[in-house]
Motif scaffolding. Sequence first.
Motif, short mmCIF file in Angstrom:
data_model
loop_
_atom_site.label_atom_id
_atom_site.label_comp_id
_atom_site.label_asym_id
_atom_site.label_seq_id
_atom_site.Cartn_x
_atom_site.Cartn_y
_atom_site.Cartn_z
N ALA A 163 0.47 -1.47 0.28
CA ALA A 163 0.19 0.66 -0.25
C ALA A 163 1.03 1.12 0.20
N PHE A 164 2.37 1.30 0.74
CA PHE A 164 3.26 2.68 1.03
C PHE A 164 3.57 2.50 -0.35
N SER A 320 0.66 19.01 -1.85
CA SER A 320 1.17 17.33 -1.57
C SER A 320 0.31 17.09 -0.60
N LYS A 321 -0.37 15.93 -1.34
CA LYS A 321 -1.27 14.88 -0.62
C LYS A 321 -1.28 14.07 1.01
N ARG A 322 -2.19 13.90 1.27
CA ARG A 322 -1.63 13.34 3.11
C ARG A 322 -1.64 11.81 2.44
N GLU A 328 -4.94 4.39 4.01
CA GLU A 328 -6.48 4.56 4.76
C GLU A 328 -7.42 4.29 4.06
N ALA A 329 -6.91 4.72 3.09
CA ALA A 329 -8.34 4.46 2.25
C ALA A 329 -8.38 3.46 1.47
N GLY A 331 -7.28 0.55 1.65
CA GLY A 331 -6.89 -0.68 2.89
C GLY A 331 -6.87 -0.98 3.24
N PHE A 332 -6.06 -0.43 3.83
CA PHE A 332 -4.89 -0.82 4.43
C PHE A 332 -5.14 0.58 6.06
N SER A 333 -6.35 -0.53 6.89
CA SER A 333 -6.70 0.57 7.86
C SER A 333 -6.17 0.44 9.00
N ARG A 334 -6.67 1.69 9.63
CA ARG A 334 -6.00 1.87 10.83
C ARG A 334 -5.68 0.88 11.87
N LYS A 335 -7.22 0.29 12.20
CA LYS A 335 -6.67 -0.93 12.50
C LYS A 335 -6.06 -2.41 12.35
N MET A 336 -5.79 -2.47 11.45
CA MET A 336 -4.13 -3.29 11.07
C MET A 336 -2.94 -3.11 10.91
#
Length: 390
Positions: A163-164, A320-322, A328-329, A331-336
């Motif tokens: 994701a990153f 610049s975007k965050r 997070e959007a 699919g790699f959620s905060r919970k993960m």
Amino acid sequence: MKLDTRHMRYLTSEDWRVLTAVEMGSKNHEVVPTPLIAKIAGLRGGSGVHKSISSLAKVGLIAKVKNAKYDGYRLTYGGLDYLALNTYRKRNDVYSVGNQIGVGKESDIYVVADEKGLQRVLKIHRLGRISFRTVKANRDYLRNRSSGSWMYMSRLAALKEYAFMKVLNEHGFPVPTPLAQSRHTIVMSLIDAFPLRQIRKVPDPASLYADLISLILRLAKYGLIHGDFNEFNILILENQIPPDSEKQAVESEHPSGGTLTPIIIDFPQMVSIDHPDAEMYFDRDVTCIKRFFERRFHFISSESGPFLSDARKSVGKDNSKRLDVEVEASGFSRKMARELESYMKEMAVDGDRPSNSQAEEEGEGESDDGEDDDVPVSIEETEGSNIEVG
Ligand code: ADP
Ligand code: MG
């Protein structure tokens, strides 16, 4: 753990179904009961399932669990590797597996190729391969999860890294191109370069240092901190200039006629600039670079910092975007992220930060790991299964 693809071509389609069934069964069972394996595989008649189970167990793709209340099996890392490779094979992402080029505490890196022979890199995350069996305190942690924790955490690490890498790549950061992801693995483009760690001399340390610091700052501007920014995770690409363009060669900063471009890799530890420990991570990244440049190139920057407080002011500037938000959007959620982080903390997974080792200037010991005489193993003849694995 070595990736051994030798048995891949001998697996029958039934074997693949059974292997997939064990994987699916492990989502809810630490040890998958044999009747459940047969049920999920949808193979009636019994003897076929048992034949497959015994061939899979024989080559170590599943393992019989002794002392369990019932007869059952668990998937091994080898089995999970095969499932991932089979997915890549079916999608034409990977055709053959070549040399291992890296082995870390928590990952194995291989050069692979697609059908046309184009080389790529397969990174296999292997979280927990050392710790889980030995650290008693972690047993409860393991028990609290429905799926085998090592498998789940390795998958999270691969998901996070992919994701990153994807958002960084899309926003023009110098990172490999992410190509595919399956289970605990990712496939990315091969960077034909050495890690900074292996580079003895550069023509202009000040300029490379400035490039690296500005990368740290640019990441921050996009809401990110690498978290493991060091000489192992920075590959130095030498852009060769064609011999006929003499003028350029003369103007170049590099005597061999090329410029040096740092490429960043290894993202499972990336954090948002809003992370509670952001300052510690940011300072640590900066310090790693400073320390390395001082030891290796005897270069000390005349400026102090940079500091996170200053970097924070640039967040969102110049359109610049965050990217922390974008990940997070995706699919790699905060919970993960939290689950992976707490695992890494607990296991003291500390990336490949060299700070604790004094092996800094040992030199010779660090080979480039490759064994050039390994013939790539084709996985092309493998019989595929038609089971969709979510
Ligand atoms: P780890 O998490 O084990 O540190 P890394 O992603 O840092 O894994 O990779 C380990 C080593 O493998 C790197 O130092 C580098 O030498 C090599 N490597 C990793 N990815 C690539 C790539 N895309 N291209 C070339 N070499 C790579
Ligand atoms: Mg690394």
